[in-house]
Design a protein around this motif. Structure first.
Motif, PDB file in Angstrom:
ATOM      1  N   SER A  97      19.422   5.866   6.846  1.00 23.62           N
ATOM      2  CA  SER A  97      18.480   6.904   6.445  1.00 23.62           C
ATOM      3  C   SER A  97      17.574   6.386   5.333  1.00 23.62           C
ATOM      4  O   SER A  97      17.130   7.130   4.487  1.00 23.62           O
ATOM      5  CB  SER A  97      19.227   8.149   6.005  1.00 23.62           C
ATOM      6  N   TRP A  98      17.333   5.080   5.345  1.00 22.54           N
ATOM      7  CA  TRP A  98      16.416   4.535   4.339  1.00 22.54           C
ATOM      8  C   TRP A  98      14.999   4.678   4.834  1.00 22.54           C
ATOM      9  O   TRP A  98      14.622   4.088   5.833  1.00 22.54           O
ATOM     10  CB  TRP A  98      16.734   3.063   4.094  1.00 22.54           C
ATOM     11  N   GLN A  99      14.240   5.457   4.099  1.00 24.83           N
ATOM     12  CA  GLN A  99      12.850   5.620   4.513  1.00 24.83           C
ATOM     13  C   GLN A  99      11.955   5.235   3.360  1.00 24.83           C
ATOM     14  O   GLN A  99      12.340   5.305   2.216  1.00 24.83           O
ATOM     15  CB  GLN A  99      12.592   7.080   4.874  1.00 24.83           C
ATOM     16  N   GLY A 100      10.763   4.864   3.715  1.00 24.43           N
ATOM     17  CA  GLY A 100       9.724   4.724   2.701  1.00 24.43           C
ATOM     18  C   GLY A 100       9.951   3.656   1.663  1.00 24.43           C
ATOM     19  O   GLY A 100      10.041   2.479   1.984  1.00 24.43           O
ATOM     20  N   ARG A 101      10.090   4.099   0.410  1.00 26.18           N
ATOM     21  CA  ARG A 101      10.047   3.200  -0.729  1.00 26.18           C
ATOM     22  C   ARG A 101      11.078   2.076  -0.617  1.00 26.18           C
ATOM     23  O   ARG A 101      10.768   0.907  -0.793  1.00 26.18           O
ATOM     24  CB  ARG A 101      10.306   4.006  -1.997  1.00 26.18           C
ATOM     25  N   LEU A 139       0.836  -1.205   0.000  1.00 18.01           N
ATOM     26  CA  LEU A 139       0.000   0.000   0.000  1.00 18.01           C
ATOM     27  C   LEU A 139       0.869   1.253   0.000  1.00 18.01           C
ATOM     28  O   LEU A 139       0.571   2.239  -0.667  1.00 18.01           O
ATOM     29  CB  LEU A 139      -0.931   0.010   1.215  1.00 18.01           C
ATOM     30  N   TYR A 140       1.976   1.195   0.743  1.00 14.48           N
ATOM     31  CA  TYR A 140       2.894   2.335   0.752  1.00 14.48           C
ATOM     32  C   TYR A 140       3.377   2.613  -0.657  1.00 14.48           C
ATOM     33  O   TYR A 140       3.354   3.752  -1.126  1.00 14.48           O
ATOM     34  CB  TYR A 140       4.099   2.069   1.671  1.00 14.48           C
ATOM     35  N   LEU A 141       3.813   1.533  -1.348  1.00 14.64           N
ATOM     36  CA  LEU A 141       4.368   1.721  -2.697  1.00 14.64           C
ATOM     37  C   LEU A 141       3.315   2.286  -3.642  1.00 14.64           C
ATOM     38  O   LEU A 141       3.607   3.141  -4.479  1.00 14.64           O
ATOM     39  CB  LEU A 141       4.918   0.395  -3.220  1.00 14.64           C
ATOM     40  N   ILE A 142       2.077   1.825  -3.490  1.00 10.24           N
ATOM     41  CA  ILE A 142       1.005   2.349  -4.350  1.00 10.24           C
ATOM     42  C   ILE A 142       0.801   3.839  -4.077  1.00 10.24           C
ATOM     43  O   ILE A 142       0.813   4.673  -4.981  1.00 10.24           O
ATOM     44  CB  ILE A 142      -0.312   1.586  -4.110  1.00 10.24           C
ATOM     45  N   GLN A 143       0.657   4.184  -2.802  1.00 12.06           N
ATOM     46  CA  GLN A 143       0.391   5.584  -2.445  1.00 12.06           C
ATOM     47  C   GLN A 143       1.573   6.472  -2.845  1.00 12.06           C
ATOM     48  O   GLN A 143       1.378   7.592  -3.316  1.00 12.06           O
ATOM     49  CB  GLN A 143       0.092   5.691  -0.945  1.00 12.06           C
ATOM     50  N   GLN A 144       2.783   5.959  -2.671  1.00 10.75           N
ATOM     51  CA  GLN A 144       3.969   6.731  -3.005  1.00 10.75           C
ATOM     52  C   GLN A 144       3.985   7.045  -4.504  1.00 10.75           C
ATOM     53  O   GLN A 144       4.288   8.149  -4.929  1.00 10.75           O
ATOM     54  CB  GLN A 144       5.205   5.920  -2.590  1.00 10.75           C
ATOM     55  N   ARG A 145       3.602   6.046  -5.309  1.00  7.25           N
ATOM     56  CA  ARG A 145       3.572   6.223  -6.749  1.00  7.25           C
ATOM     57  C   ARG A 145       2.530   7.273  -7.152  1.00  7.25           C
ATOM     58  O   ARG A 145       2.779   8.108  -8.014  1.00  7.25           O
ATOM     59  CB  ARG A 145       3.217   4.876  -7.381  1.00  7.25           C
ATOM     60  N   GLN A 146       1.362   7.230  -6.492  1.00  7.23           N
ATOM     61  CA  GLN A 146       0.317   8.217  -6.790  1.00  7.23           C
ATOM     62  C   GLN A 146       0.836   9.626  -6.547  1.00  7.23           C
ATOM     63  O   GLN A 146       0.621  10.534  -7.334  1.00  7.23           O
ATOM     64  CB  GLN A 146      -0.910   8.025  -5.885  1.00  7.23           C
ATOM     65  N   LEU A 147       1.533   9.782  -5.416  1.00  4.97           N
ATOM     66  CA  LEU A 147       1.985  11.117  -5.040  1.00  4.97           C
ATOM     67  C   LEU A 147       3.089  11.608  -5.976  1.00  4.97           C
ATOM     68  O   LEU A 147       3.115  12.779  -6.345  1.00  4.97           O
ATOM     69  CB  LEU A 147       2.488  11.117  -3.598  1.00  4.97           C
ATOM     70  N   GLU A 193      13.076  23.343  -9.930  1.00  2.47           N
ATOM     71  CA  GLU A 193      13.371  22.507 -11.087  1.00  2.47           C
ATOM     72  C   GLU A 193      12.462  21.280 -11.067  1.00  2.47           C
ATOM     73  O   GLU A 193      12.342  20.605 -10.044  1.00  2.47           O
ATOM     74  CB  GLU A 193      14.818  22.025 -10.981  1.00  2.47           C
ATOM     75  N   ALA A 194      11.854  20.973 -12.218  1.00  4.07           N
ATOM     76  CA  ALA A 194      10.897  19.856 -12.265  1.00  4.07           C
ATOM     77  C   ALA A 194      11.575  18.539 -11.891  1.00  4.07           C
ATOM     78  O   ALA A 194      10.941  17.638 -11.328  1.00  4.07           O
ATOM     79  CB  ALA A 194      10.293  19.757 -13.662  1.00  4.07           C
ATOM     80  N   ASP A 195      12.860  18.436 -12.189  1.00  4.01           N
ATOM     81  CA  ASP A 195      13.627  17.222 -11.930  1.00  4.01           C
ATOM     82  C   ASP A 195      13.723  16.887 -10.428  1.00  4.01           C
ATOM     83  O   ASP A 195      13.990  15.749 -10.060  1.00  4.01           O
ATOM     84  CB  ASP A 195      15.047  17.440 -12.489  1.00  4.01           C
ATOM     85  N   VAL A 196      13.500  17.892  -9.596  1.00  3.57           N
ATOM     86  CA  VAL A 196      13.586  17.707  -8.139  1.00  3.57           C
ATOM     87  C   VAL A 196      12.638  16.601  -7.676  1.00  3.57           C
ATOM     88  O   VAL A 196      12.922  15.877  -6.742  1.00  3.57           O
ATOM     89  CB  VAL A 196      13.273  19.049  -7.437  1.00  3.57           C
ATOM     90  N   ASN A 197      11.535  16.437  -8.404  1.00  4.37           N
ATOM     91  CA  ASN A 197      10.559  15.402  -8.046  1.00  4.37           C
ATOM     92  C   ASN A 197      11.154  13.999  -8.094  1.00  4.37           C
ATOM     93  O   ASN A 197      10.646  13.081  -7.468  1.00  4.37           O
ATOM     94  CB  ASN A 197       9.350  15.488  -8.987  1.00  4.37           C
ATOM     95  N   ASN A 198      12.256  13.841  -8.865  1.00  2.00           N
ATOM     96  CA  ASN A 198      12.855  12.515  -8.974  1.00  2.00           C
ATOM     97  C   ASN A 198      13.769  12.166  -7.811  1.00  2.00           C
ATOM     98  O   ASN A 198      14.248  11.040  -7.709  1.00  2.00           O
ATOM     99  CB  ASN A 198      13.641  12.399 -10.287  1.00  2.00           C
ATOM    100  N   VAL A 199      14.047  13.138  -6.949  1.00  6.91           N
ATOM    101  CA  VAL A 199      14.862  12.844  -5.774  1.00  6.91           C
ATOM    102  C   VAL A 199      14.021  11.994  -4.813  1.00  6.91           C
ATOM    103  O   VAL A 199      12.827  12.243  -4.634  1.00  6.91           O
ATOM    104  CB  VAL A 199      15.322  14.151  -5.082  1.00  6.91           C
ATOM    105  N   GLU A 200      14.647  10.983  -4.213  1.00  4.16           N
ATOM    106  CA  GLU A 200      13.947  10.054  -3.316  1.00  4.16           C
ATOM    107  C   GLU A 200      13.228  10.819  -2.186  1.00  4.16           C
ATOM    108  O   GLU A 200      13.835  11.703  -1.555  1.00  4.16           O
ATOM    109  CB  GLU A 200      14.972   9.079  -2.727  1.00  4.16           C
ATOM    110  N   ASN A 201      11.978  10.463  -1.945  1.00  5.31           N
ATOM    111  CA  ASN A 201      11.188  11.038  -0.852  1.00  5.31           C
ATOM    112  C   ASN A 201      10.866  12.530  -0.990  1.00  5.31           C
ATOM    113  O   ASN A 201      10.490  13.178  -0.027  1.00  5.31           O
ATOM    114  CB  ASN A 201      11.832  10.783   0.508  1.00  5.31           C
ATOM    115  N   VAL A 202      11.043  13.076  -2.198  1.00  2.35           N
ATOM    116  CA  VAL A 202      10.635  14.463  -2.448  1.00  2.35           C
ATOM    117  C   VAL A 202       9.346  14.421  -3.267  1.00  2.35           C
ATOM    118  O   VAL A 202       9.248  13.670  -4.245  1.00  2.35           O
ATOM    119  CB  VAL A 202      11.715  15.228  -3.235  1.00  2.35           C
ATOM    120  N   LEU A 209       1.473   8.434   3.653  1.00  2.00           N
ATOM    121  CA  LEU A 209       2.716   7.655   3.581  1.00  2.00           C
ATOM    122  C   LEU A 209       3.254   7.386   4.975  1.00  2.00           C
ATOM    123  O   LEU A 209       3.704   6.293   5.281  1.00  2.00           O
ATOM    124  CB  LEU A 209       3.755   8.426   2.770  1.00  2.00           C
ATOM    125  N   GLU A 210       3.210   8.410   5.812  1.00  3.58           N
ATOM    126  CA  GLU A 210       3.777   8.260   7.151  1.00  3.58           C
ATOM    127  C   GLU A 210       3.062   7.150   7.924  1.00  3.58           C
ATOM    128  O   GLU A 210       3.711   6.319   8.561  1.00  3.58           O
ATOM    129  CB  GLU A 210       3.653   9.594   7.898  1.00  3.58           C
TER     130      GLU A 210
END
Lengths: 272, 449
Positions: free
Chosen positions: A239-243, A153-161, B286-295, A176-177
């Protein structure tokens, strides 16, 4: 008589879970109060039947019936239902029901195909060490399955965002949190149980099976234990979070599957 | 007895007309009492908001009642010298009740699903209640309308999703973070939209506000209004690691937040997610910023598309609301029909006949064996007494049916003879005082959620 009750309650539980699943899916698509009550009511009813079936099984053999293949999958499903119901109670999150019930129903389905009478079990496995060993298996498996479900579910929601798409999943799934916390809590609670699985297993086999460390199940379980330990280290120390940690949780779940596949190659980890 | 509504709203009248026909709070009492002094009008409630003015009445007959409202409205706006009759809509009976239920559920609002109309209707009703221009019908109707409004809000998602850009930002932030309390927001540059968004975030629990601006003095000044902290523009990306949400709206012609800077911020944040809102045109990030992990980066168009899809969602939920309204309408109608004269007379006769038979049965044993003739005589006498007794009340009840307060006799009769108690009795009415405790909400169509 008791054996018949085991089966009757088993099917009643399965039917209640299946109808609860339908209502949870409907609730996921459209939030409605009546659906919400029905879904929770049915899952509670299913759990009541499930427990009744367990109690009937206990009475029929005179000890906790946890030793055959049927009982094992049956009890993993029972533990998952218990975890899910407490989760819904604690968080009020109902959207996860549609994602957890399929696991419960599948596990019950698997257990049915492995059904056999409890009396026919070999005396080797009717032992209190084994009972302890197996009981902690249920809890750890149920917890890890929960972690896998919430990670998906996290991966799905993360992809949507990331893709900035407002879909049904985006609306219904929690943040996500929340999802990240749910899966990491599930892993943190399940890993100690898995540690106990390994320790009780080793203690039990020291005398009887000196070459226990060569058993494929022992090896694959230890690997699974390592994967989940890595998960916790990355999640809380690194520092691995989330995905990324969500993927690690899925790798862990895949290796749980591998353990089940290994069962056909094992020399002493057979049921019964 | 007929329920009528007549009025105008944003759907039928331009703002010039709407403002010519408003009833400020202090004039409402007088307007209501003058309205009920008209010959056909017995009860009245006036709902006056910036987007609608509606007059609800209970009248003895439809045409007379509508005439009363027309005369009343003419007398009210004459001074302002503008013709409103072209803009008025009218509903009666079922249509009027349905209209009220839709209004109170905010299905008729400019922004479907907005929350304030329910409170405004409650206020309108309590004004009328205070000056006693409501009675049996409206006390029941309006209270049921409030229940409808509440059901629609709790049982559907109609008010759930944001329909303005600034609220959409809050909604998205809540999909990243479970709880905004304790979170920090950073404003890069100034602007109405970014300040509004920051205010919404603050009211949703965000605690720390960091503000940076090319003009440092301006940042300090803004920091005061938000009770936040000003940050120098030269090194604002260093401070960004402390922010969970960043709203950027500088007037810069080029980007001010780039991918490499963002990567550094994220390694400082140890991977904790960050939500970036870029409402500047040309864009700041920058639009590319969205590709940074967790941004998670959203620009103004992305927010707008969230809003668009939320509006569609509300329209879908409105359909569910209509079914709730239908159910409630049915319930109200069955109550109203109990106030009709003919069925009441029938009920009264039925109850009297039941009593007569019960009494005859009771004394039957004491009288011993009666011949057919004797029995006939007893029946004739007892029936005669009942008919004589009921004759006058029935005649008077039928006469009052045409009268504007006729249904009050029906209600009294049903109450005194307990006509509803052997069947399913209508729920008891709550103390009218309850509706007085309401929050004063002035604006009907704000950016409500």
């Amino acid at each position: 008589m008791e054996e018949k009750l085991v089966i009757i309650f088993f099917w009643l539980a399965l039917m209640a879970y299946a109808s609860a699943f339908i209502f949870y899916v409907y609730l996921f698509i459209q939030k409605r109060q009546l659906t919400s009550y029905l879904a929770t009511g049915l899952v509670l009813l299913g759990f009541a039947f499930h427990t009744a079936s367990f109690v009937a099984g206990w009475r029929s053999v005179g000890h906790i019936p946890v030793e055959g293949a049927f009982e094992t999958y049956f009890m993993i499903a029972w533990s998952m239902a218990l975890i899910y119901i407490s989760l819904e109670w604690l968080t009020g999150l109902k959207v996860i029901g549609a994602w957890v019930l399929p696991f419960i129903i599948t596990l019950m389905g698997i257990s049915w195909f492995r059904y056999e009478s409890a009396e026919r079990l070999s005396p080797v496995v009717q032992n209190s060490w084994v009972i302890m060993h197996v009981s902690v298996i249920f809890l750890s498996y149920a917890g890890f399955t929960m972690a896998a479900a919430t990670s998906v579910l996290y991966l799905i929601q993360q992809r949507q965002l990331k893709q900035r798409r407002v879909t049904l999943f985006f609306r219904r799934l929690p943040s996500l949190e929340v999802l990240d916390n749910l899966s990491s809590t599930a892993v943190s609670l399940s890993l100690p149980f898995m540690t106990m699985v390994i320790v009780t297993g080793i203690l039990r086999s020291l005398k009887q099976f000196p070459a226990w460390y060569l058993d494929p199940i022992v090896i694959s379980t230890t690997l699974t234990w390592i994967v989940y330990s890595v998960y916790l280290a990355l999640r809380y120390l690194g520092s691995w979070q989330g995905r990324r940690v969500a993927y690690v949780a899925l790798v862990g779940f895949a290796s749980l599957f591998a353990v089940e596949v290994m069962r056909s190659f094992t020399f002493f980890h057979r049921f019964g | 007895m007929h329920i009528l509504v007549s009025g105008l709203s944003h759907k039928t009248a331009p703002v010039e007309v709407r403002e010519a026909l408003t009833f400020p709070e202090h004039t409402l009492g007088e307007a209501l009492t003058s309205l009920t002094s008209y010959p056909h009008t017995n009860e009245a409630v006036i709902l006056s908001t910036c987007n609608r003015t509606e007059v609800y009445t209970v009248a003895s007959d439809i045409e007379g009642g509508q005439g009363d409202i027309a005369k009343f409205l003419n007398s009210c706006h004459e001074a302002k010298g503008c013709d409103i009759t072209d803009y008025l809509y009218q509903h009666d009976s079922l249509g009027a009740i349905n209209h009220l239920f839709r209004v109170v559920s905010s299905l008729d609002s400019m922004i479907v699903g907005e929350a304030q109309i329910l409170g405004q209707t409650k206020e309108a009703y309590s004004h009328a209640f205070e000056v006693q221009t409501t009675n049996l019908i409206f006390n029941r109707l309006f209270r049921q309308a409030f229940a409808v409004g509440k059901r629609v809000r709790t049982e559907t998602d109609i008010g759930e999703n944001a329909v303005s850009i600034s609220y959409a930002a809050v909604q998205l932030a809540k999909k990243v973070f479970s709880d905004l309390s304790g979170k920090s927001v950073m404003l890069v540059g100034a602007g109405k939209m970014s300040e509004l968004t920051a205010k919404h975030l603050q009211s949703n629990g965000v605690e720390n506000v960091l503000i940076t601006n090319r003009n440092y003095d301006k940042a300090v000044e803004m920091a005061k209004t938000f009770n936040g902290k000003a940050v120098r523009f030269d090194d604002f990306t260093d401070e960004m690691a402390a922010a969970d949400i960043v709203i950027s709206s500088t007037g810069a012609p080029h980007t001010v937040i780039r991918k490499d800077a963002m990567k550094k911020v994220m390694s400082k944040r140890r991977g904790r997610p960050i939500f970036l809102i870029d409402i500047a045109v040309p864009r700041d990030i920058e639009a590319d910023v969205n590709n940074v992990e967790n941004v998670y980066l959203y620009d103004i168009d992305d927010l707008q598309s969230v809003v668009d899809s939320n509006i569609e969602e509300r329209t879908r939920e409105a359909k569910e609301a209509e079914t709730i309204i239908k159910q409630e309408l049915q319930e109200f109608l069955s109550w109203v029909s109990s106030l009709e004269v003919i069925p009441t007379i029938a009920d009264l006769r039925r109850v009297a006949e039941q009593i007569r038979r019960a009494e005859l049965e009771r004394v039957g044993t004491k009288l011993g064996e009666l011949s057919a003739e004797e029995l006939n005589a007893v029946n004739t006498v007892t029936s005669g007494i009942i008919n004589k007794l009921l004759h006058e009340p029935m005649i008077r009840l039928k006469q009052s049916a045409g009268h504007k307060e006729g249904y009050l006799y029906v209600d009294s009769l049903r109450h005194l003879f307990a006509l509803d108690e052997d069947e399913e009795a209508p729920p008891k009415q709550k103390a009218p005082e309850q509706v007085k405790n309401m929050s004063p909400i002035k604006n009907e169509y704000g950016t409500g959620r």
